[in-house]
Write a protein that holds these residues in place. Structure first.
Motif, mmCIF file in Angstrom:
data_model
loop_
_atom_site.group_PDB
_atom_site.id
_atom_site.type_symbol
_atom_site.label_atom_id
_atom_site.label_comp_id
_atom_site.label_asym_id
_atom_site.label_seq_id
_atom_site.Cartn_x
_atom_site.Cartn_y
_atom_site.Cartn_z
ATOM 1 N N ILE A 233 0.988 -1.708 -0.586
ATOM 2 C CA ILE A 233 -0.156 0.001 0.541
ATOM 3 C C ILE A 233 0.727 1.212 -0.162
ATOM 4 C CG2 ILE A 233 -1.402 1.103 1.337
ATOM 5 C CD1 ILE A 233 -2.975 -1.137 2.097
ATOM 6 N N GLY A 234 2.257 1.320 0.878
ATOM 7 C CA GLY A 234 3.190 2.332 0.396
ATOM 8 C C GLY A 234 3.539 2.598 -0.349
ATOM 9 N N PHE A 235 3.669 1.417 -1.054
ATOM 10 C CA PHE A 235 3.946 1.499 -2.351
ATOM 11 C C PHE A 235 3.486 2.560 -3.416
ATOM 12 C CE2 PHE A 235 4.441 -0.300 -7.082
ATOM 13 C CZ PHE A 235 5.683 -0.325 -7.084
ATOM 14 N N MET A 236 2.013 2.032 -3.107
ATOM 15 C CA MET A 236 1.186 2.359 -4.063
ATOM 16 C C MET A 236 1.203 4.080 -4.460
ATOM 17 S SD MET A 236 0.725 -0.277 -6.356
ATOM 18 C CE MET A 236 -1.017 1.172 -7.378
ATOM 19 N N ARG A 237 1.331 4.269 -2.854
ATOM 20 C CA ARG A 237 1.328 5.752 -2.758
ATOM 21 C C ARG A 237 2.322 6.391 -3.100
ATOM 22 N NH1 ARG A 237 -1.084 4.565 3.451
ATOM 23 N NH2 ARG A 237 -2.685 4.392 3.597
ATOM 24 N N SER A 238 3.399 5.903 -3.174
ATOM 25 C CA SER A 238 4.488 6.666 -3.601
ATOM 26 C C SER A 238 5.069 6.522 -5.380
ATOM 27 C CB SER A 238 5.732 5.933 -3.035
ATOM 28 O OG SER A 238 6.179 5.888 -1.937
ATOM 29 N N LEU A 239 4.176 5.398 -5.722
ATOM 30 C CA LEU A 239 3.870 5.614 -7.437
ATOM 31 C C LEU A 239 2.773 6.630 -8.021
ATOM 32 C CD1 LEU A 239 4.114 4.166 -9.977
ATOM 33 C CD2 LEU A 239 2.377 2.534 -9.402
ATOM 34 N N ALA A 240 1.709 7.094 -6.097
ATOM 35 C CA ALA A 240 0.910 7.650 -6.990
ATOM 36 C C ALA A 240 1.647 9.519 -6.439
ATOM 37 C CB ALA A 240 -0.527 7.727 -6.089
ATOM 38 N N ALA A 241 1.582 9.108 -6.341
ATOM 39 C CA ALA A 241 2.908 11.009 -5.878
ATOM 40 C C ALA A 241 4.178 10.774 -7.421
ATOM 41 C CB ALA A 241 3.580 10.857 -4.793
#
Length: 392
Positions: A233-241
């Protein structure tokens, strides 16, 4: 019952023992208990000895597991066709997370080159020194490939993660009569069980934030064990940014995440009361994550609902969610297969058999899914005909 698996070499056993000592020391320094996510992080990524960082990871027929790019170049060629179409809305660039042997990158680059598609650069983020060296050797003929030690500040183009999310550490949680507990790892006590391995599971009170990922968690029965995915989930948030920052240049950005898993409401069904955690060692699948740490892959299925939600909350659009079969067929893998005339059976049949494995519901076609998220991109209509976004 002891596992009946191929015996490792003496050097491999020594490396695994070194990793066991490292993990045991980490447990001692953390008051006798570590989360399973921490254990999984160490067994996969500990410098020098982890599965992905220590030289044990092997893909293909002679390794521990086979990924789609290893089966046929048509998988990468199909992704290249999609990327080339999306370049009309994004910068002509690709960013691949966890490029494995480099086979997928090679096939994508070869297809784009053959089609005369100008590619600004192909960026790779790879945590394994061994795999990076293999990739550099395989991709030496493509000067526009760059390896990054950290994420770029912004990116416009097509980001690809093939079997990346499933390799991220997961936390284990179990519902008990006293509520949800987090299942972690402690050192074994040989006085209690002289036949036990070096590590055992041990439960502790659970951070309520871990349970927030599970739909209707309080309705699950006592004894229900499952995984949650805070790292992914943290990876996906970083990817979104990252993809959101790419908008500064007026170009769009898109990410394709290809992996095995389920939507949240299918992931946490009663029939999966033991979770999805699985280990792979020389093409043998088994459930024991404590077997020869560092010599086997440890993985869990992906909760695609949680991944999509994290991306959307980070400002991305949900562009599509589809089975691998639906994605590949919609993207034209059948047409690419027919580049080899069926009359040339010696060349055609192996390719056809490989494509069948990719799209068959009994093989990879249904278990694997493709999640597409992005900003400033209109998803091609031909890729929406099998869309399942409503099931997330």
């Amino acid at each position: 019952m002891p596992l009946q698996l191929p015996a490792p070499s003496a050097d491999a056993l020594a490396a695994s023992h070194s990793l066991q000592c490292l993990i045991a020391d980490d447990i001692r320094r953390r008051q006798g208990w570590i989360s399973f996510a921490r254990y999984m992080e160490l067994t996969l990524y500990a410098p020098q000895f982890g599965y992905y960082s220590g030289g044990a990871a092997k893909l293909g027929k002679e390794g521990d597991f086979t990924t789609a790019p290893e089966l046929t170049p048509l998988f990468g060629a199909t992704l290249a066709q999609v990327a080339a179409e999306l370049f009309a809305q994004t910068a002509p660039a690709i960013l691949e997370f966890g490029a494995g042997s480099g086979k997928l990158a090679f096939d994508i680059l070869s297809e784009l080159q053959a089609g005369g598609v100008a590619l600004q650069h192909y960026l790779i983020i790879e945590v394994s020194p061994q795999l990076r060296a293999s990739q550099q050797q395989r991709l030496a003929g493509f000067p526009n490939v760059q390896w990054l030690d950290r994420w770029p500040e912004r990116f416009s183009g097509v980001a690809i993660g093939n079997e990346v999310l499933d390799a991220m550490p997961v936390s284990l949680v179990v519902r008990t009569a006293d509520g949800w507990k987090e299942r972690g790892v402690a050192g074994a006590n040989p006085d209690e069980d002289p036949h036990a391995g070096p590590f055992v599971f041990a439960d502790r009170d659970c951070d309520p934030a871990l349970i927030a990922q599970i739909p209707d968690a309080d309705e699950l029965p006592v004894g229900y064990l499952t995984e949650v995915h805070p790292v992914a989930i943290g990876f996906m948030r970083s990817l979104a940014a990252l993809l959101g920052e790419g908008q500064d240049g007026g170009k769009g950005a898109v990410a394709l995440l290809i992996d095995y898993g389920f939507p949240g409401r299918e992931y946490y069904l009663g029939q999966r009361s033991e979770g999805t955690l699985m280990c792979h060692y020389r093409h043998h699948a088994h459930p024991d994550p404590f077997y020869l740490p560092g010599l086997q892959d440890v993985t869990a299925h992906v909760d695609f609902t949680a991944m999509a939600r994290a991306a959307v909350e980070g400002g991305l659009d949900l562009l599509g969610y589809v089975s691998q079969a639906g994605f590949l067929l919609g993207a034209g893998i059948g047409d690419l297969l027919l580049r080899t005339p069926p009359e040339q059976a010696a060349r055609y049949l192996p390719q056809a058999n490989a494509v069948q494995k990719l799209i068959s519901p009994a093989e990879m076609g249904e278990l694997f899914k493709v999640l597409a998220v992005g900003r400033g991109v209109e998803w091609p209509q031909r890729l929406l005909q099998h869309d399942r976004s409503h099931r997330l």
